[in-house]
Write a protein that holds these residues in place. Structure first.
Motif, PDB file in Angstrom:
ATOM      1  N   THR A  34       0.840  -1.202   0.000  1.00 18.79           N
ATOM      2  CA  THR A  34       0.000   0.000   0.000  1.00 18.79           C
ATOM      3  C   THR A  34       0.874   1.251   0.000  1.00 18.79           C
ATOM      4  O   THR A  34       0.596   2.221  -0.709  1.00 18.79           O
TER       5      THR A  34
ATOM      6  N   ARG B 148      -9.012   1.851  -3.441  1.00 18.71           N
ATOM      7  CA  ARG B 148      -9.003   0.509  -2.890  1.00 18.71           C
ATOM      8  C   ARG B 148     -10.327  -0.161  -3.186  1.00 18.71           C
ATOM      9  O   ARG B 148     -11.362   0.496  -3.153  1.00 18.71           O
TER      10      ARG B 148
ATOM     11  N   ASP C 120      -5.149  -2.365  -3.666  1.00 16.95           N
ATOM     12  CA  ASP C 120      -4.943  -0.914  -3.779  1.00 16.95           C
ATOM     13  C   ASP C 120      -4.412  -0.626  -5.165  1.00 16.95           C
ATOM     14  O   ASP C 120      -3.636  -1.405  -5.690  1.00 16.95           O
TER      15      ASP C 120
END
Ligand SMILES: Nc1nc2c(ncn2[C@@H]2O[C@H](COP(=O)(O)OP(=O)(O)OP(=O)(O)O)[C@@H](O)[C@H]2O)c(=O)[nH]1
Ligand SMILES: [Mg+2]
Lengths: 120, 205
Positions: B39, B52, B81
């Motif tokens: 992420t 996301r 993500d």
């Protein structure tokens, strides 16, 4: 042990509100980075709220299928079904990302490299 | 609705649209085990606020649209993500960050489909946790480079030892990177692309 396959076990299946019952679309071909735009001036009557939201979202400009899912706060699988329907009904236009044969194309890779080097 | 993904049902952020001049979109996967920095990596390089999505899957790896009658334990949530990077007026790159999974799913199929390659993030404290994901990429013929995220307090090993521990092919790039720094992350992507170039027949002229 194979876990039970729940979709065969459910006696009473609640209608799938968002995808109008099609959890397993025959057309599962939309690429996550295909670029989606709304086709102008198409009537919206009869469309579900989610479909309207999807059309509104890509009216001002192009977004990838993945970005559509993110902004709509819907799972990717559901978004793909919605968008396939909207392609079929002529409400959105989808631009395929890049033909497979060109993926390993030397020019494309060089462009990616040049882009990364110039940006960072 | 069981499959409703994100905490906030209406994304309050105005989308930043892809420029009209863009004709080509490509994707690269950023994969790795739990908490390895996926992420962070995607967020550091993305020009849009990273997005996301979450999918609810059965243990068998099928999408679930409706949780009626499915006990909690048989479903799992897979989060992904992604971010965007405009590389020139006609080309955008999407980065997809996703965790490794035991079972192959439609979401994985979608991510692999048409991807240029993958960057496998790894952590020297848990090298063995990268095996599943590397195996999955190999199974699907997806070329990858490996980037070691050097976490504070994690042991430093000579490159040869990491290569051996991960059982890397001699040609597989191995770099170190800090997912929190854009130039470092971009450097890891550059290593991946340079590797992909070596696998492509060079164009003459
Ligand atoms: N030192 C160091 N810390 C990092 C690096 N990358 C990420 N971190 C930190 O590691 C933690 C986990 O990073 P995430 O980006 O959330 O990892 P992830 O792979 O997305 O985690 P999951 O989605 O939960 O699997 C965060 O606190 C980051 O700030 C890195 O390259 N170096
Ligand atoms: Mg994460």
């Amino acid at each position: 042990m194979t876990p039970p396959r729940p979709r065969h076990d459910r006696g009473l299946v609640r209608p799938y509100v968002v995808t109008e019952g099609r959890a397993h679309p025959t057309r599962n071909t939309l690429d996550l980075v295909a670029l989606v735009t709304a086709v102008p001036d198409r009537p919206l009557n009869g469309l579900s709220p989610e479909k309207r939201r999807a059309i509104e979202l890509c009216r001002p400009g192009a977004l990838s299928v993945a970005e559509m899912a993110g902004h709509l706060a819907l799972p990717m699988s559901v978004t793909k079904v919605l968008l396939s329907d909207l392609v079929d009904s002529g409400h959105v236009h989808v631009r395929p990302p890049v033909p497979k044969a060109q993926l390993a194309d030397a020019r494309l890779l060089q462009e990616v490299l040049d882009g990364l080097r110039s940006r960072f | 609705m069981g499959s409703a993904p994100v905490s906030d049902p209406v994304d309050p952020i105005d989308p930043i649209y892809v420029s009209d001049t863009v004709t080509t979109a490509i994707k690269i996967l950023v994969v790795g085990h739990f908490a390895v920095g996926k992420t962070t990596f995607v967020g550091t390089l993305s020009e849009i606020r990273p997005l996301r999505t979450e999918e609810t899957m059965t243990q068998a790896g099928e999408f679930v649209d409706d949780l009626t009658g499915i006990p909690d334990k048989t479903t799992t949530t897979v989060a992904m993500d992604f971010g965007r990077l405009t590389l020139n007026e006609s080309l955008v790159l999407y980065l997809f960050g996703a965790p490794g999974q035991k079972r192959f799913t439609q979401l994985w199929q979608d991510m692999l489909n048409g991807a240029l390659g993958a960057l496998v993030l790894t952590d020297t404290r848990r090298l063995d946790q990268s095996f599943d994901i590397m195996g999955l990429l190999e199974e699907h013929g997806m070329p990858y480079a490996v980037a070691v995220n050097q976490f504070d307090g994690a042991p430093m090993f000579p490159e040869a030892e990491i290569r051996e521990a991960l059982d890397l092919l001699p040609e597989t790039p191995l770099v170190t990177c800090d997912a929190r720094e854009a130039t470092s992350g971009a450097g890891a992507l550059i290593s991946l692309i340079e590797y992909l170039q070596t696998r492509t027949p060079q164009e003459q002229g």
